[in-house]
Enzyme design. Structure first.
Site, PDB file in Angstrom:
ATOM      1  N   GLY A 133       0.786  -1.221   0.000  1.00 24.64           N
ATOM      2  CA  GLY A 133       0.000   0.000   0.000  1.00 24.64           C
ATOM      3  C   GLY A 133       0.819   1.273   0.000  1.00 24.64           C
TER       4      GLY A 133
ATOM      5  N   GLY B  96       2.630   2.268  -2.784  1.00 26.79           N
ATOM      6  CA  GLY B  96       2.841   2.728  -4.149  1.00 26.79           C
ATOM      7  C   GLY B  96       4.181   2.320  -4.717  1.00 26.79           C
TER       8      GLY B  96
ATOM      9  N   ASP C  81       5.108  -1.874 -13.743  1.00 23.99           N
ATOM     10  CA  ASP C  81       5.512  -2.483 -12.473  1.00 23.99           C
ATOM     11  C   ASP C  81       6.105  -3.867 -12.686  1.00 23.99           C
ATOM     12  OD1 ASP C  81       4.382  -0.203 -11.510  1.00 23.99           O
ATOM     13  OD2 ASP C  81       2.710  -1.190 -10.487  1.00 23.99           O
TER      14      ASP C  81
END
Length: 903
Positions: A554, A556, A604
């Site tokens: 959480g 990022g 990512d």
């Protein structure tokens, strides 16, 4: 109480004047044992002048026949159902789990809301539970302390039911354990089972009901002579389901029958007792008891020195003729292990560790338990050596996290579950996860720090990413005690099959969404389904996966992608699948998009799979092409600062911005088509070779053709956007209006809600300008090493940050951090001198998470980062985590194949 005076003489009894208190006493309606033992506690509280509100589904007469006081209040509510029994001795495990689900899980929110309101309405000072799970959580929500009084807990009972009835019910056990964890302490009664959900324990003696009448008085009332032998027949207030026969009793004996049905006919030597008969008096008047070994009957039999006979011979006899009382599916040690792992070592309140019960033990033969001289945690802080394993393939590459992980595995091999030392439940689960005699495959994948590019990836932008921090994959998840998720997950591979084909991604997403505490497993198990669906891989063997991560959730920084890449890399290694890092990243994106349901781009996964240490991964997301690896200049340094605000790419903000971006792309393509058709004579085909380009130079036919068929919004230059399209892109549009005018937005991973309004202009503008900013940023990295270079790089990051805000993906925390960087950069104090920090921006999907900061690679910049941490904490109460450094991606690391050395 009595006290002794200073001269040694006993002083007078001294009792502190009692304060009037209000107790809410929750008692399970399962059987009579809970109610009868609670009765004595309630009676003493009422006698002390306190109000006691009993909340139970047990019969009222248990309390009202003993306590006649206006301070006793009975509230009939069923909040847990206990065990569903076909008769006094037979438990229907599946029915018990399903009934609890319907009783306490489905209406949970309503129950909590009702109980909190009720507790506040009576102004309760303390909640006591025996042993209703939700009472502890309701008390916590109401801001009231709670204690439990019990010898067993329902997570223990249901854990064994789960082993027999099906692991898909495990969330019930986790929820119960989590509820109990809100209890302040446990008053533990004798004859207890392991109950690690309770951190603090006070052992107390047996709690039993007092006697009202003597043996003589009871026998006189029943008309039984004193020399007659009497057996009391008691199965916890329930009919035993037996047809009682006269010849079962020796001559001259009588039997007192508790809980007989109204219609049951009894032989003359059996006496049916009333439903509300006070059994302690009857037990004290009897010579022995035949019954079920429940707490209530056993404790009272012990208190009144009554011989207790329970049914053992009957079970032995049935076993001899082939009747099965115990499931043959799992060994006793395995069932015991599962009950521990799936039951007690589960959801806990944050920061509270769980200890293994003393009695927990497994055979050395089954799991290879051996004593370990030192303790070990999953962060590699122990002194144990990782040389317990032989590396058959691969290289640790001198990476300290890899060494720590292997040390951790060594500690798990040597973990002694019988140790009294407190240890996290995940470690207990992991220690019995693997067959330590088999080869183990270890993969490693980093998270990423989004330097530039961010949410422009799904629009095809160039992105610049640093790979850092790692996930090791070696299904237990370490760190779940800090989040609302279960630490273990398992499933049958057949659950992923629909006949001879893999199930659809939609069905898989639904499968993992059923239980919020297990939704995390989609990132791990979803890789299996994607390999089955996309590559046609068929898995016939089972697999055990351990996930250990230092990538914070959480924040990022792409914890989800690193889990996916590490997992798929380990599976590919174990099953001999040759998948390139790029292809592996694209497959992992499918996990996130199609199985998890998060509409992220591919940067990512690509960074996690393809990144290298000390380099920025420059990638064009069309769909995923690594342009080059750009070395980070030695005079430049990047930091990540966590805002403390949780970020999620599965959130509505991220998804709605993506929808708005695709809406904008569709509008631009339609506008280009309209301009193109208006520029051509109606009699001339669009692709005619006879068109005179000079005739249409105003708009540029070739450009319009390209833009009308544009796949990636980032391919539109900013000047073309501003010159031709910007004025016609609306700030906001409703989903319904867009669908009516344009049809679909042509995005496979998001859906337009007709009733929702979407911001369009800012999400459309962002990727067009972000692509330009990233290109400029990349070019500037190779420029002369000056403060002007750093200022320009920082300015590009600031522009990106405020573009995020314009899209609606900002947050107070990330804005505060960026503002602090600006304040330090531009302050004019003599102490500060020239700036060392030059820019900052929100990272990844936005709406919280972390910011990326750029500055000089020098000592003072680190001091200024520390100053930002302190100032942020002073303003918010939260101390930001700092991320820095870099790491090789999964492709560069490869995999380790290890085997435990023979001892």
């Amino acid at each position: 109480m009595r006290v002794r005076g200073g001269d040694g003489d006993e002083a007078a009894a001294v009792t502190a004047p009692p304060q009037h208190l209000v107790f809410a006493y929750y008692i399970t309606g399962h059987g009579f044992g809970h109610a009868t033992r609670a009765l004595e506690v309630v009676r003493h509280l009422v006698a002390a002048g306190h109000d006691v509100h009993v909340v139970t589904a047990a019969p009222e007469f248990v309390f009202t026949t003993e306590i006649a006081s206006p301070c006793l209040h009975i509230r009939k509510v069923l909040l847990d159902c206990g065990a569903v029994q076909a008769d006094a001795l037979t438990v229907d495990r599946l029915a018990s789990l399903e009934k609890y689900h319907q009783t306490a899980v489905v209406p949970r929110e309503s129950i909590l809301r009702t109980e909190v309101e009720w507790l506040n309405s009576i102004k309760a000072d303390l909640v006591v539970s025996d042993v209703v799970p939700v009472a502890c959580r309701a008390a916590a929500d109401a801001g009231i302390r709670s204690v439990c009084v019990t010898n067993f807990s329902w997570d223990f009972i249901y854990a064994e039911y789960v082993v027999a009835a099906g692991h898909h019910h495990r969330s019930i056990v986790w929820q119960i354990a989590e509820d109990y964890s809100h209890c302040e302490f446990l008053l533990r009664l004798p004859g207890y089972c392991p109950m690690p959900a309770f951190r603090d324990v006070i052992d107390v003696p047996l709690v039993v009901r007092r006697l009202h009448k003597s043996r003589f008085e009871v026998r006189k009332e029943l008309g039984i002579a004193d020399d007659v032998k009497v057996v009391i027949f008691n199965f916890g207030g329930q009919p035993a389901g037996w047809e009682l026969k006269k010849e079962w009793l020796p001559d001259g004996w009588l039997c007192l029958v508790c809980g007989a049905s109204n219609t049951q006919e009894l032989p003359p030597n059996f006496i049916k007792l009333a439903k509300d008969a006070y059994t302690p008096d009857l037990m004290a008047a009897s010579d022995c008891m035949l019954g079920k070994i429940g707490y209530g009957t056993v404790s009272e039999a012990l208190a009144y020195k009554l011989p207790f006979v329970f049914v053992a011979a009957h079970i032995i006899q049935d076993t001899a003729v082939g009747k099965k009382y115990i499931s043959g599916k799992l060994s006793g040690a395995r069932r015991l292990r599962d009950a521990i792992v799936l039951g007690y070592q589960l959801q806990r309140a944050p920061g509270r560790d769980v200890g293994i019960p003393d009695w927990y033990s497994l055979s050395e033969k089954e799991i290879g338990v051996r004593p370990t001289p030192t303790s070990l945690d999953m962060n590699g802080s122990a002194e144990s050596s990782f040389e317990d394993f032989e590396i058959l393939h691969g290289d640790m590459q001198g990476l300290t996290d890899t060494m720590s992980f292997l040390k951790s595995l060594s500690g798990l091999v040597g973990n002694d579950p019988r140790s009294s030392e407190k240890q996290p439940r995940e470690r207990a689960a992991a220690s019995v996860l693997f067959d330590w005699e088999e080869d183990i495959y270890v993969a490693r994948a980093p998270g990423r720090l989004d330097v530039m590019g961010g949410i422009a990836d799904y629009s095809g932008s160039l992105v610049l990413q640093v790979s850092n921090w790692v996930n090791m994959c070696g299904q237990v998840s370490f760190g779940s005690e800090l989040s609302n998720r279960a630490p273990t997950f398992d499933m049958d591979l057949s659950d992923f099959m629909d006949g001879d084909k893999p199930i659809s991604y939609d069905k898989a997403k639904e499968y993992f969404s059923r239980d919020p505490s297990q939704k995390w497993a989609a990132y791990v198990a979803g890789t299996v389904l994607v390999l089955m669906t996309e590559l046609g891989v068929r898995f016939t063997d089972s697999m055990n996966i351990l996930v250990s991560s230092s990538v914070p959730e959480g924040k990022g920084v792409s914890s989800s992608a690193s889990v996916e890449v590490a997992t798929m890399s380990a599976i590919a290694a174990a099953y001999g699948l040759n998948i390139s890092p790029r292809d592996l990243a694209l497959l992992c994106q499918k996990v996130e998009n199609r199985v998890v349901g998060a509409p992220c781009g591919v940067m990512d996964q690509m960074t996690s799979a393809c990144g290298e240490a000390n380099k920025l991964l420059a990638m064009v997301c069309q769909p995923a092409e690594v342009k080059e690896l750009v070395s980070i200049p030695t005079h430049i340094r990047f930091w990540g600062l966590d805002s403390g605000i949780r970020h999620s790419v599965g959130g509505t903000d991220y998804g709605s911005v993506r929808v708005g971006t695709y809406m904008g792309r569709k509008m631009i393509k339609c506008a280009a088509s309209d301009l193109l058709s208006g520029s051509l004579p109606s009699c001339v085909p669009m692709h005619s070779e006879d068109i005179n380009p000079d005739e249409y130079e105003e708009h540029g036919v070739d450009l319009l053709r390209t833009e009308a068929s544009m796949e990636y919004l980032c391919n539109l230059p900013p000047h073309r956007y501003e010159a031709v399209y910007a004025k016609d892109i609306p700030e906001i549009i409703t989903g319904d209006a867009f669908l009516k005018k344009y049809g679909d937005h042509n995005d496979a991973v998001t859906v337009i809600d007709p009733k929702r309004s979407y911001s369009v202009k800012a999400p459309t503008r962002h990727p067009i300008y972000e692509n330009f900013r990233v290109e400029a940023f990349k070019a500037l990295l190779t420029a002369a090493k000056t403060d002007e270079q750093l200022s320009a790089l920082g300015e590009l990051m600031y522009q990106c940050h405020y573009s995020y805000n314009a899209c609606g993906l900002g947050s107070d925390g990330t804005d505060r951090l960026v503002n602090l960087v600006q304040e330090i950069q531009h302050r004019k104090t003599s102490r500060a001198g020239v700036p060392t920090l030059f820019g900052a921006k929100i990272t990844g999907g936005g709406s919280g998470g972390s910011v990326c900061v750029i500055g000089k690679n020098c000592l003072r910049s680190s001091e200024e980062i520390f100053e930002i941490q302190k100032r942020y904490k002073a303003a918010t109460g939260y101390l930001p985590i700092v991320f820095e450094g870099s790491s090789p991606g999964a492709g560069k690391f490869g995999y380790l194949k290890i085997r435990r050395r023979s001892t």
